[in-house]
Design a protein around this motif. Sequence first.
Motif, PDB file in Angstrom:
ATOM      1  N   CYS A 230       0.861  -1.190   0.000  1.00  0.00           N
ATOM      2  CA  CYS A 230       0.000   0.000   0.000  1.00  0.00           C
ATOM      3  C   CYS A 230       0.893   1.234   0.000  1.00  0.00           C
ATOM      4  CB  CYS A 230      -0.893  -0.007   1.243  1.00  0.00           C
ATOM      5  SG  CYS A 230      -2.022   1.379   1.336  1.00  0.00           S
ATOM      6  N   ALA A 231       0.985   1.892  -1.143  1.00  0.00           N
ATOM      7  CA  ALA A 231       1.791   3.115  -1.201  1.00  0.00           C
ATOM      8  C   ALA A 231       1.015   4.216  -0.487  1.00  0.00           C
ATOM      9  CB  ALA A 231       2.050   3.493  -2.653  1.00  0.00           C
ATOM     10  N   LYS A 232       1.722   5.006   0.323  1.00  0.00           N
ATOM     11  CA  LYS A 232       1.012   6.034   1.093  1.00  0.00           C
ATOM     12  C   LYS A 232       1.907   7.241   1.309  1.00  0.00           C
ATOM     13  CE  LYS A 232       2.177   4.270   5.730  1.00  0.00           C
ATOM     14  NZ  LYS A 232       1.724   3.508   6.891  1.00  0.00           N
ATOM     15  N   HIS A 233       1.360   8.442   1.558  1.00  0.00           N
ATOM     16  CA  HIS A 233      -0.056   8.808   1.670  1.00  0.00           C
ATOM     17  C   HIS A 233      -0.310   9.779   0.543  1.00  0.00           C
ATOM     18  CE1 HIS A 233       1.589   7.921   5.698  1.00  0.00           C
ATOM     19  NE2 HIS A 233       0.432   7.395   5.979  1.00  0.00           N
ATOM     20  N   PHE A 234      -1.285   9.463  -0.275  1.00  0.00           N
ATOM     21  CA  PHE A 234      -1.570  10.169  -1.512  1.00  0.00           C
ATOM     22  C   PHE A 234      -2.397  11.410  -1.227  1.00  0.00           C
ATOM     23  CE2 PHE A 234      -4.011  10.855  -5.380  1.00  0.00           C
ATOM     24  CZ  PHE A 234      -3.046  10.736  -6.365  1.00  0.00           C
ATOM     25  N   LEU A 235      -1.958  12.582  -1.513  1.00  0.00           N
ATOM     26  CA  LEU A 235      -0.743  13.005  -2.188  1.00  0.00           C
ATOM     27  C   LEU A 235      -0.219  14.246  -1.491  1.00  0.00           C
ATOM     28  CD1 LEU A 235       1.034  12.502  -4.817  1.00  0.00           C
ATOM     29  CD2 LEU A 235      -0.406  14.214  -5.896  1.00  0.00           C
ATOM     30  N   GLY A 236       1.080  14.361  -1.372  1.00  0.00           N
ATOM     31  CA  GLY A 236       1.665  15.585  -0.832  1.00  0.00           C
ATOM     32  C   GLY A 236       1.832  15.594   0.677  1.00  0.00           C
ATOM     33  N   ASP A 237       1.766  14.391   1.319  1.00  0.00           N
ATOM     34  CA  ASP A 237       1.900  14.338   2.786  1.00  0.00           C
ATOM     35  C   ASP A 237       3.213  14.931   3.294  1.00  0.00           C
ATOM     36  OD1 ASP A 237       3.305  12.293   1.570  1.00  0.00           O
ATOM     37  OD2 ASP A 237       2.779  10.745   3.018  1.00  0.00           O
ATOM     38  N   GLY A 238       4.272  14.811   2.496  1.00  0.00           N
ATOM     39  CA  GLY A 238       5.582  15.301   2.935  1.00  0.00           C
ATOM     40  C   GLY A 238       5.822  16.778   2.621  1.00  0.00           C
ATOM     41  N   ALA A 266       5.576   5.347 -10.269  1.00  0.00           N
ATOM     42  CA  ALA A 266       6.481   4.188 -10.245  1.00  0.00           C
ATOM     43  C   ALA A 266       5.839   3.006  -9.521  1.00  0.00           C
ATOM     44  CB  ALA A 266       7.795   4.570  -9.567  1.00  0.00           C
ATOM     45  N   ALA A 267       5.163   3.305  -8.416  1.00  0.00           N
ATOM     46  CA  ALA A 267       4.525   2.224  -7.646  1.00  0.00           C
ATOM     47  C   ALA A 267       3.415   1.576  -8.469  1.00  0.00           C
ATOM     48  CB  ALA A 267       3.972   2.769  -6.333  1.00  0.00           C
ATOM     49  N   VAL A 268       2.638   2.381  -9.166  1.00  0.00           N
ATOM     50  CA  VAL A 268       1.547   1.845  -9.984  1.00  0.00           C
ATOM     51  C   VAL A 268       2.128   0.981 -11.101  1.00  0.00           C
ATOM     52  CG1 VAL A 268      -0.309   2.451 -11.604  1.00  0.00           C
ATOM     53  CG2 VAL A 268      -0.105   3.676  -9.428  1.00  0.00           C
ATOM     54  N   LYS A 269       3.186   1.482 -11.696  1.00  0.00           N
ATOM     55  CA  LYS A 269       3.830   0.721 -12.775  1.00  0.00           C
ATOM     56  C   LYS A 269       4.358  -0.626 -12.242  1.00  0.00           C
ATOM     57  CE  LYS A 269       6.816   1.708 -16.616  1.00  0.00           C
ATOM     58  NZ  LYS A 269       8.196   2.139 -16.726  1.00  0.00           N
ATOM     59  N   ALA A 270       4.802  -0.612 -10.997  1.00  0.00           N
ATOM     60  CA  ALA A 270       5.311  -1.852 -10.394  1.00  0.00           C
ATOM     61  C   ALA A 270       4.167  -2.757  -9.928  1.00  0.00           C
ATOM     62  CB  ALA A 270       6.238  -1.517  -9.225  1.00  0.00           C
ATOM     63  N   GLY A 271       2.933  -2.292 -10.098  1.00  0.00           N
ATOM     64  CA  GLY A 271       1.782  -3.155  -9.800  1.00  0.00           C
ATOM     65  C   GLY A 271       1.208  -3.017  -8.408  1.00  0.00           C
ATOM     66  N   VAL A 272       1.477  -1.907  -7.731  1.00  0.00           N
ATOM     67  CA  VAL A 272       0.965  -1.788  -6.358  1.00  0.00           C
ATOM     68  C   VAL A 272      -0.553  -1.963  -6.353  1.00  0.00           C
ATOM     69  CG1 VAL A 272       0.637   0.759  -6.283  1.00  0.00           C
ATOM     70  CG2 VAL A 272       1.216  -0.492  -4.200  1.00  0.00           C
ATOM     71  N   GLY A 273      -1.041  -2.748  -5.387  1.00  0.00           N
ATOM     72  CA  GLY A 273      -2.464  -3.095  -5.380  1.00  0.00           C
ATOM     73  C   GLY A 273      -3.332  -2.199  -4.519  1.00  0.00           C
ATOM     74  N   SER A 274      -2.729  -1.369  -3.672  1.00  0.00           N
ATOM     75  CA  SER A 274      -3.545  -0.449  -2.877  1.00  0.00           C
ATOM     76  C   SER A 274      -2.764   0.828  -2.603  1.00  0.00           C
ATOM     77  CB  SER A 274      -4.008  -1.102  -1.557  1.00  0.00           C
ATOM     78  OG  SER A 274      -2.940  -1.268  -0.651  1.00  0.00           O
ATOM     79  N   ILE A 275      -3.522   1.893  -2.385  1.00  0.00           N
ATOM     80  CA  ILE A 275      -2.919   3.207  -2.102  1.00  0.00           C
ATOM     81  C   ILE A 275      -3.737   3.874  -1.011  1.00  0.00           C
ATOM     82  CG2 ILE A 275      -2.597   5.545  -3.087  1.00  0.00           C
ATOM     83  CD1 ILE A 275      -1.607   4.176  -5.660  1.00  0.00           C
ATOM     84  N   MET A 276      -3.043   4.446  -0.025  1.00  0.00           N
ATOM     85  CA  MET A 276      -3.742   5.117   1.078  1.00  0.00           C
ATOM     86  C   MET A 276      -3.738   6.626   0.860  1.00  0.00           C
ATOM     87  SD  MET A 276      -2.979   4.968   5.202  1.00  0.00           S
ATOM     88  CE  MET A 276      -3.028   3.186   5.320  1.00  0.00           C
ATOM     89  N   VAL A 277      -4.874   7.225   1.136  1.00  0.00           N
ATOM     90  CA  VAL A 277      -5.006   8.678   0.962  1.00  0.00           C
ATOM     91  C   VAL A 277      -4.378   9.390   2.161  1.00  0.00           C
ATOM     92  CG1 VAL A 277      -6.639  10.561   0.517  1.00  0.00           C
ATOM     93  CG2 VAL A 277      -7.165   8.263  -0.279  1.00  0.00           C
ATOM     94  N   SER A 278      -3.895  10.596   1.914  1.00  0.00           N
ATOM     95  CA  SER A 278      -3.236  11.373   2.957  1.00  0.00           C
ATOM     96  C   SER A 278      -4.235  12.169   3.783  1.00  0.00           C
ATOM     97  CB  SER A 278      -2.238  12.332   2.310  1.00  0.00           C
ATOM     98  OG  SER A 278      -1.643  13.137   3.301  1.00  0.00           O
ATOM     99  N   PHE A 279      -3.941  12.242   5.065  1.00  0.00           N
ATOM    100  CA  PHE A 279      -4.701  13.078   5.983  1.00  0.00           C
ATOM    101  C   PHE A 279      -4.606  14.558   5.596  1.00  0.00           C
ATOM    102  CE2 PHE A 279      -4.691  10.028   9.680  1.00  0.00           C
ATOM    103  CZ  PHE A 279      -5.988  10.290  10.105  1.00  0.00           C
ATOM    104  N   SER A 280      -3.560  14.895   4.832  1.00  0.00           N
ATOM    105  CA  SER A 280      -3.248  16.308   4.622  1.00  0.00           C
ATOM    106  C   SER A 280      -4.200  16.982   3.643  1.00  0.00           C
ATOM    107  CB  SER A 280      -1.807  16.427   4.119  1.00  0.00           C
ATOM    108  OG  SER A 280      -1.650  15.671   2.946  1.00  0.00           O
TER     109      SER A 280
END
Length: 611
Positions: A230-238, A266-280
Motif C-alpha cells: 500500500c503506497a502512502k499517503h496520496f498526495l503531498g503528505d511530505g 512508479a509504484a503503480v507501474k510496479a503493480g501496487v495493489g492499494s494506495i492510502m489517501v493522505s490526511f493532509s
Amino acid sequence: MRFPRHQVVPFAGAPRSLFVALFGVLGCIGVQPGPSAGQLAASRASVPTPDIEELLGKMTLEEKIGQMTQIDWKLAKNTDDVRKLYVGSVLNGASSLPEPNAPQNWVKLVTSIQTRALSTRLGIPIIWGTDAVHGNALVRGATIFPHNIGMGCTRNPELAEKVGRAAALEMLATGIPWTFAPCIAVPRDERWGRTYEGFGETPELSEMMAAAMVKGLQGEPGQPEGVLACAKHFLGDGGTAGGKDQGDTICSEQELRAIHLPGYAAAVKAGVGSIMVSFSRWNGAPMHANKHLITDVLKGELHFEGFVVSDWEAIDTLPGSNDSKIEAAINAGVDMAMVPLTYQWFVSSLRHLVKKGRVPMARIDDAVRRILKQKARFKLWEHPFPDPAYASQLGSPEHRALAREAVRQSAVLLKNQDAVLPLPKNGHILLVGSKADDMGIQCGGWTTGWAGRRGNVTPGTTILRAIEKAAVGGKVKFAPGVRGADAADAIVVVVGEEPYAEGTGDRKELGLSRDDVSLITAAKASGKKVVVVLVTGRPLPIEQVIAGVQAVLVVWLPGSEGDGVADVLFGDFKPTGKLSHSWPRSSSQIPINQGDASYAPLFPYGFGLGY
Ligand code: BGC
C-alpha cells in the motif's frame, strides 16, 4: 528461499459447510482452544477463487458496503460485527496488538476473525492489514529493518526489493497478507515527525525505492509468497507547511506533480495493489475529498487498478455533516474506509446515501470490484488462514543477515578527520551514551507499538553488544558518562532521538538533547579521539556540537541488527551511504532541499564519505 502456499493436506476437499460447522464456533479472539493453524490452513486448501463479476452479481448492497468497510479488531464494539456487517477488512492499528505479543497469538487472532468472515452467506475472506513499515515490526521477534530514510541512503533498489521480500515472508508467518507500506512520502521539511518514514527529500528516491519495495513485498506474478502493498499517503503528505503532520501542502499542481507524484507513478507501474489517501490538505482542500487527484489523476491518468483506502478515521475529519463526509470521500474515489471508531455509522450512512442516489451504485460496484480483485490476486479464497509453513521466517538468521547488510549500506559517514575511522579492533574503546544499549531507541517508531519506546522492545543486537562482539582482542568499556577515559584510545559517543510516530514527532526546532550535547562536550574535553554515532530519524543541526570531534557516523534508525553499525566502525564494511536529505546548519535553515535557490547546507544531499 521459496515456500509453497499450496499444500497436500488431510482436509482437502471438505465442503465449506463442513468447515464452517467444524471451525465456525471459535469464540473470543485468540484464547479458546480450536483446530490448529495447520489444520485450518489445510482445511481450506481446495476453495477456488470465484469469478469476481459473478460474485458481485450475487451480492446485496449490505454485503457490498461491508467489503468497503475496515475495522480494527481491538477497537470494534463487537468482533462478531465482522460477520453481521459482512466486513471486508480488519486491521490491527499499531497499538492494537495481541497480548502477549507472540507470533502464535497473531496467528490465532487472524484465524479467529477470518473464521467469522468465512461463516457469512458468501464466505468472502477478509483481508487483514497491518503497518509492517520496516519489517513485520509490530510483532515481537520479527527482524526490524532500517526505517526508509536509511534505505534511501543505500541508493540500492535491489537491496530494497530483498528487504520487501523478507518483510512479506515475516508477515506470512503471522498470517497477514496486507501491509500499509511502503510510505513513499517525499519529506521536504525535517520538522515533520514522519520524515523517517519516507526514502528522502527528492522524487528520484521515492520513485526508485517505491517500485523496488512494492516488487519485493508483492512478489512477481505467480510467486506464492507476496503480500499486498500500500503506497502512502496520496498526495503531498511530505510537503505540508512547517512540516506539520496532517497539515496543508501549499503549492501549484505543477509542483505537486513534480515532487510528490513520481513515486506513485512508479509504484503503480510496479503493480501496487492499494494506495492510502493522505490526511493532509492541498491548498486548503482535504485530500480525502479530492476527486480530481484520486479519480482523474490516480485511477485515470496513472491507470491505477487497485483500491484506494482512507487513512485512520480520516473521512470523519472532512467538513460537513456525517452523510456529506462519506458522500464526498466515496464519490472522490475512496474504495475502502478505515473506520475503526465509526464503522457502524459508515455502514448505515453509506446505505442511506446509495438509496437516496447520492452515491451511485456504479461507484459502489467499482469499489467492491477493485477490492475483490486484490483479494483474488493474493489468493485469499485458497489461503485465508495463516500457513504454518512460514513460521520459521519470523526473525530468521537469513533475514537478520539481510537487515545487517541494510544497516551497513544505510550508514553515512559525515566526518572522518585524520582517518580516525575505521577503529582498530584491538584498541581500547570507551563507549558512552544511554542510546548505545537501547533496542527501542535504535528501532524507533512503529516497532512493537505505534510510537515505539525505549528499552527491550524486541530481540536483536544493540550497538553496544555489536561493538563488544566485534572488538576481538580489544577492550570495550561502557559507561553512562565520560569517566575513566584515560586508558581509552578513542571515545565512541552514541547520541540521538527518542522514539516517536506521526504528529508526536513534529518539532519546531531540531537538535540534540542537552544531555547528549554535554556528553559530546565532555568527550571532546578529554582530549581523546571522539567518534559520534548518531541514531536519528532525520538530520539534526549539530554544526557547533561536532566541531572538534574527529568522526561522525549517522546510522538513522537501524533496527534490530546493530552489528551493521559495528561493521562500519571497524572497517569490515567501508561506508557507501549517501545522504537522502540535505543536512541543515541550523533549524532556521529548514526547509532546505536540493535545488533550492540559495543552498548552503552543512552537508549536501548525496554527501557521504568513504574510507
Ligand atoms: C497513519 C497510517 C497508518 C494507519 C493505520 C494512520 O494514523 O497515518 O500511516 O497506516 O494509521 O495504522
